[in-house]
Design a protein around this motif. Structure first.
Motif, PDB file in Angstrom:
ATOM      1  N   TYR A  60      52.681  40.221  42.048  1.00 45.77           N
ATOM      2  CA  TYR A  60      51.811  40.847  42.546  1.00 45.77           C
ATOM      3  C   TYR A  60      51.578  42.109  42.180  1.00 45.77           C
ATOM      4  O   TYR A  60      50.742  42.844  41.223  1.00 45.77           O
ATOM      5  CB  TYR A  60      51.455  40.848  43.813  1.00 45.77           C
ATOM      6  N   ASP A  66      46.013  40.227  38.547  1.00 40.87           N
ATOM      7  CA  ASP A  66      44.493  40.671  38.206  1.00 40.87           C
ATOM      8  C   ASP A  66      44.150  40.348  37.294  1.00 40.87           C
ATOM      9  O   ASP A  66      43.089  39.739  36.080  1.00 40.87           O
ATOM     10  CB  ASP A  66      44.827  42.436  38.389  1.00 40.87           C
ATOM     11  N   ASP A  69      42.623  36.822  37.580  1.00 37.15           N
ATOM     12  CA  ASP A  69      41.697  37.293  38.246  1.00 37.15           C
ATOM     13  C   ASP A  69      40.095  37.194  36.700  1.00 37.15           C
ATOM     14  O   ASP A  69      39.307  36.901  37.177  1.00 37.15           O
ATOM     15  CB  ASP A  69      41.376  37.597  38.859  1.00 37.15           C
ATOM     16  N   GLN A  73      37.644  34.420  36.122  1.00 34.65           N
ATOM     17  CA  GLN A  73      36.002  35.210  35.683  1.00 34.65           C
ATOM     18  C   GLN A  73      34.976  34.969  34.997  1.00 34.65           C
ATOM     19  O   GLN A  73      33.926  34.749  35.272  1.00 34.65           O
ATOM     20  CB  GLN A  73      36.297  36.626  36.463  1.00 34.65           C
ATOM     21  N   LYS A  79      32.145  36.410  39.702  1.00 35.72           N
ATOM     22  CA  LYS A  79      32.675  37.761  39.909  1.00 35.72           C
ATOM     23  C   LYS A  79      33.086  37.802  41.020  1.00 35.72           C
ATOM     24  O   LYS A  79      33.796  39.290  41.336  1.00 35.72           O
ATOM     25  CB  LYS A  79      31.923  38.905  38.904  1.00 35.72           C
ATOM     26  N   SER A  80      33.024  36.886  41.666  1.00 37.76           N
ATOM     27  CA  SER A  80      33.653  37.147  43.588  1.00 37.76           C
ATOM     28  C   SER A  80      35.117  36.121  43.433  1.00 37.76           C
ATOM     29  O   SER A  80      35.234  36.727  44.594  1.00 37.76           O
ATOM     30  CB  SER A  80      32.730  37.116  44.123  1.00 37.76           C
ATOM     31  N   SER A  82      38.775  35.137  43.441  1.00 34.88           N
ATOM     32  CA  SER A  82      40.522  36.022  43.214  1.00 34.88           C
ATOM     33  C   SER A  82      41.424  35.830  43.455  1.00 34.88           C
ATOM     34  O   SER A  82      41.185  34.259  44.296  1.00 34.88           O
ATOM     35  CB  SER A  82      39.908  37.517  43.903  1.00 34.88           C
ATOM     36  N   THR A  84      43.921  36.020  44.468  1.00 35.86           N
ATOM     37  CA  THR A  84      44.654  37.153  45.644  1.00 35.86           C
ATOM     38  C   THR A  84      43.852  36.509  46.813  1.00 35.86           C
ATOM     39  O   THR A  84      44.509  36.226  48.465  1.00 35.86           O
ATOM     40  CB  THR A  84      45.086  38.477  45.742  1.00 35.86           C
ATOM     41  N   ASP A  85      42.648  35.762  47.230  1.00 33.66           N
ATOM     42  CA  ASP A  85      41.963  35.754  48.190  1.00 33.66           C
ATOM     43  C   ASP A  85      42.885  34.721  48.543  1.00 33.66           C
ATOM     44  O   ASP A  85      43.150  33.824  49.707  1.00 33.66           O
ATOM     45  CB  ASP A  85      40.787  35.998  48.217  1.00 33.66           C
TER      46      ASP A  85
END
Length: 135
Positions: A60, A66, A69, A73, A79-80, A82, A84-85
Motif C-alpha cells: 500500500y 494504485d 487499480d 480499470q 472506473k469505479s 478498486s 483496496t475496496d
C-alpha cells in the motif's frame, strides 16, 4: 606452590576418554507433544498474521495497489473498481486471522496424530536409537 593457571594447563593436556551412550526412544508423551505442537503452530500463526499485514502495508505504501487499480480499470473499462475496496487491511487481517486459527487447530491435531502413530509403531520397530557422546 602451583598457580591455578598451571593446574588448568595440566588438566587440558590430559586426554579425555570419549564416552558414548546409546538410548532407545520407545515412548513419546502424548500431552507433551500436543502442547508443544500447539505452541509451535500458535507462534507460526502469529508470524503469519504479522507477515501478511506487513506485506499489505508495504504494498500500500509503495502504491502498488494504485498501479494495479489503473491497469485493471483500463482492462475492465470500469472506473469505479478498486483493489483496496476488495482487499482492504481489515479484510486481509480477518482472513489471515481465520487462517492462522485453522492452521493452529490442524497443526495441533496433526501433532497428536503423529504422537499416537509413533507410539503405535514402536511396538513393531523397537523405537529410534539415539546416541550421545561426551567430548
Amino acid at each position: 606452590m602451583s598457580s591455578v593457571a598451571e593446574k588448568l594447563q595440566r588438566k587440558d593436556s590430559r586426554s579425555v576418554s570419549n564416552r558414548q551412550v546409546r538410548l532407545r526412544l520407545v515412548y513419546v508423551d502424548f500431552w507433551s507433544v500436543v502442547k508443544l505442537s500447539f505452541l509451535i503452530w500458535l507462534c507460526l500463526g502469529i508470524v503469519l498474521i504479522v507477515a501478511s499485514l506487513l506485506i499489505w502495508v508495504v504494498l500500500y505504501s509503495t502504491h502498488v495497489f494504485d498501479r494495479l487499480d489503473g491497469a485493471l480499470q483500463d482492462i475492465l473499462n470500469d472506473k469505479s473498481f478498486s483493489i483496496t475496496d476488495s482487499f482492504g487491511l481489515s479484510k486481509v487481517a480477518l482472513f489471515t486471522f481465520v487462517v492462522a486459527i485453522l492452521d493452529t487447530i490442524v497443526g495441533t491435531v496433526l501433532g497428536a496424530i503423529a504422537a499416537l502413530l509413533y507410539n503405535l509403531s514402536v511396538r513393531f520397530t523397537g523405537g529410534v536409537l539415539v546416541g550421545f557422546q561426551n567430548n
